[in-house]
Design a protein around this motif. Structure first.
Motif, PDB file in Angstrom:
ATOM      1  N   UNK A   1       1.039  13.969  -1.997  1.00 29.05           N
ATOM      2  CA  UNK A   1       0.546  12.717  -2.542  1.00 29.05           C
ATOM      3  C   UNK A   1       0.036  11.778  -1.480  1.00 29.05           C
ATOM      4  N   UNK A   2      -0.642  10.706  -1.914  1.00 26.96           N
ATOM      5  CA  UNK A   2      -1.185   9.717  -0.983  1.00 26.96           C
ATOM      6  C   UNK A   2      -0.095   8.823  -0.412  1.00 26.96           C
ATOM      7  N   UNK A   3      -0.266   8.437   0.843  1.00 24.28           N
ATOM      8  CA  UNK A   3       0.753   7.652   1.536  1.00 24.28           C
ATOM      9  C   UNK A   3       0.542   6.153   1.370  1.00 24.28           C
ATOM     10  N   UNK A   4       1.642   5.445   1.283  1.00 24.52           N
ATOM     11  CA  UNK A   4       1.659   3.996   1.420  1.00 24.52           C
ATOM     12  C   UNK A   4       2.606   3.701   2.578  1.00 24.52           C
ATOM     13  N   UNK A   5       2.049   3.122   3.642  1.00 23.85           N
ATOM     14  CA  UNK A   5       2.727   3.089   4.932  1.00 23.85           C
ATOM     15  C   UNK A   5       3.281   1.697   5.231  1.00 23.85           C
ATOM     16  N   UNK A   6       4.541   1.678   5.723  1.00 25.10           N
ATOM     17  CA  UNK A   6       5.216   0.423   6.047  1.00 25.10           C
ATOM     18  C   UNK A   6       5.927   0.571   7.389  1.00 25.10           C
ATOM     19  N   UNK A   7       5.897  -0.509   8.163  1.00 25.07           N
ATOM     20  CA  UNK A   7       6.510  -0.487   9.492  1.00 25.07           C
ATOM     21  C   UNK A   7       7.930  -1.038   9.515  1.00 25.07           C
TER      22      UNK A   7
ATOM     23  N   UNK B   1       0.140   8.031  10.745  1.00 24.63           N
ATOM     24  CA  UNK B   1      -0.193   8.089   9.319  1.00 24.63           C
ATOM     25  C   UNK B   1      -0.814   6.775   8.863  1.00 24.63           C
ATOM     26  N   UNK B   2      -1.864   6.874   8.046  1.00 24.20           N
ATOM     27  CA  UNK B   2      -2.537   5.703   7.494  1.00 24.20           C
ATOM     28  C   UNK B   2      -2.431   5.699   5.977  1.00 24.20           C
ATOM     29  N   UNK B   3      -2.564   4.515   5.395  1.00 25.88           N
ATOM     30  CA  UNK B   3      -2.599   4.398   3.935  1.00 25.88           C
ATOM     31  C   UNK B   3      -3.653   5.343   3.367  1.00 25.88           C
TER      32      UNK B   3
END
Length: 549
Positions: A400-406, A490-492
């Motif tokens: 699935x598509x990523x949603x990235x958080x730091x 990794x990017x959104x």
């Protein structure tokens, strides 16, 4: 006696003077000094009863001709420390606990140790100290709390954490949540399911460092009091026979612990703690690769919360860890020495009363593979872990598509704002041992996802998970982002593919592109001071147990 270093001879006259101030007399100077490491504290449910339990232990030590010296060490409640800055101190507390016990035992030259931990980091911390010191030692884990009950349902702490998400998404009222809050944790002990504390207690018993039956003897039970009494008595047998942790904590014993861990579907935190304990022992090699090797061979035979519906009280009534080990006997090393002064095989000879509805046989397991899997791929070249026993079959393979958080906080805000939808892969990075620092548990995000019934969302992180987390949660990604790991690239919108049966996790981006992206990555910087700053400088990666070097 080892304690003669502080109490015998002309040059120890001043030492004896100080010991007399503690109430000792001439006869006491001839007796073994037994150190009792007690992790009692008022603020942790798993430890609040140890204040009374230690009195049973001290009484038995005196009765058997020893001098008990109780000293305290710390204990962090992960549930209370969760989802704020305090969680950064949880994993690092393991090292403080180990160092505290080592310091007290060396400074005062105790002849033997009785160790009294309950919760997540206290158990491995005390075991690390026992291995490091290598003097006769026995562990009395504090025991599980009883599960709660509400409207005829059996509940626990994880019900509360997931219900918060249900309220936020309109699936439960605040009044219902309040009733749950008041009923879920009815008294002393470690949380009632197979979360990290109880997993580590089970593995302590399997390693041979606590008496059979200790792990599942509940905190408020007569059984626990009797186990404590017998453990205090048994330390004298260990002294007499000179049985030390090095005689018990062998390569085979660690393999036994991993076998039971996989069969129970224990917490993924064991892939940090078991290697960390083994790191203190000479001629032992325990890595996450060993977990993965055995996970293909060992069936998952107990369906316990959060992966199933049973609680620790059900395991206790079904035969406890002796019952589990009896079912696994043909797969285990049974010639290992234990604190009973007998081998695993001898300990299991009289075990026969096992409830196979709770503790399944290896011929009819819950699942064919062990509860933990180790994945590798371009996201995690050095490995990462997933509690596959707590993942629905339809999510063992997911892309699935990523949603990235730091940070954890950023991810929680996005979940609460309904920015995460089914099919997504939530990426939380810079939460590893160095990046956090302290490798926080991601229970709040996983519980929020489950509470919203987003059953087709995966979460990957270089942080770790509570033993109570369930679902497709991949943690301990190594190398972590702060160490230049590919998770930092990794990017959104990028696609990540997870395949648990094939043990892979990959970012669907060309390797050359990943390396190019990493050149532009700027690690998150934190303004640190005190202990966390020291920890960040010394901590190793998750695949090495996050030990200090």
């Amino acid at each position: 006696m080892r304690s003669d270093n502080v109490k015998k001879g002309l040059n120890r006259t001043s030492h004896r003077s100080l010991l007399r101030a503690c109430g000792l007399d001439d006869d006491d100077m001839k007796k073994p000094f037994i150190g009792i490491a007690n992790s009692y504290t008022d603020v942790v449910p798993g430890h609040m009863h140890l204040k009374d339990l230690v009195e049973v232990v001290k009484e038995e030590v005196l009765k058997n001709g020893g001098i008990p010296f109780e000293f305290d060490t710390m204990a962090v409640c992960d549930g209370i420390a969760m989802n704020h800055e305090g969680m950064r101190y949880s994993l690092p507390s393991r090292e403080i606990i180990a160092n505290t016990v080592e310091s007290m035992a060396m400074a005062h030259q105790f002849d033997a140790l009785i160790l009294m931990p309950t919760c997540d980091k206290v158990v491995p911390g005390m075991l690390m100290a026992a291995a490091r010191l290598n003097i006769p030692a026995i562990v009395i884990t504090g025991g599980p709390m009883m599960p709660g009950k509400l409207n005829g349902e059996v509940i626990d702490f994880i019900n509360v954490t997931e219900a918060v998400g249900a309220v936020q998404s309109g699936k439960m009222s605040e009044e219902e949540l309040y009733e749950l809050e008041c009923a879920a944790c009815p008294g002393p002990g470690s949380c009632a399911g197979l979360f990290t504390a109880n997993t580590m207690a089970c593995l302590t018993e399997t390693l041979g460092m606590s008496l059979p039956g200790c792990a599942t003897a509940h905190a408020v039970s007569d059984h626990k009091v009797e186990v404590a009494r017998q453990s205090a008595k048994q330390i004298f047998k260990l002294l007499e026979d000179d049985i030390k942790p090095s005689d018990i904590l062998t390569q085979e014993a660690f393999e036994n612990a991993i076998i039971v861990d996989l069969a129970l579907g224990g917490s993924t935190n064991t892939t940090l703690h078991i290697p960390a304990i083994a790191n203190e022992v000479d001629d032992v090699d325990v890595t996450i690769d060993l977990f993965d090797k055995l996970s293909h061979q060992i069936p998952y035979i107990c369906s316990i919360r959060p992966g199933g519906h049973n609680h620790m009280i059900d395991v206790e009534n079904a035969g406890g860890i002796p019952g589990v080990m009896k079912n696994l006997e043909s797969l285990m090393h049974t010639d290992c020495m234990t604190v009973t002064a007998e081998t695993v095989k001898e300990n299991l000879e009289d075990v026969c009363d096992v409830n196979y509805d709770v503790i399944h046989t290896i011929e009819e397991p819950v699942r064919d593979e062990g509860g933990i899997a180790v994945l590798y791929g371009n996201v995690a070249p050095n490995g990462c872990v997933i509690k596959q026993g707590a993942v629905n079959e339809d999510m063992l393979v997911h892309s699935g598509p990523c949603k990235v958080f730091n940070s954890e906080e950023e991810a929680v805000v996005a979940i609460e704002n309904d920015e995460i939808i089914d099919g997504d892969v939530v990426v939380i990075r810079y939460e590893g041992p160095k990046g956090g620092p302290g490798m926080r548990e991601m229970l709040n995000p996983t519980a929020a996802i489950m509470g919203r019934e987003l059953f087709h969302v995966a979460l990957i992180t270089d942080g770790r998970f509570s033993g109570g987390s369930r679902g497709p949660c991949v943690g301990h990604i190594s190398p972590e982002a702060a160490a230049g790991g590919p998770i930092g690239a990794i990017k959104d919108g990028d696609i990540v593919s997870i395949n648990v049966p094939e043990r892979t996790i990959n970012l669907e981006v060309d390797d050359a592109e990943i390396q190019e992206r990493l050149k532009d990555v700027k690690p998150v910087e934190r303004n640190l001071k005190g202990w966390l700053r020291q920890y960040q400088q010394l901590a190793t990666s998750a695949d090495k147990g996050a030990v200090l070097k």
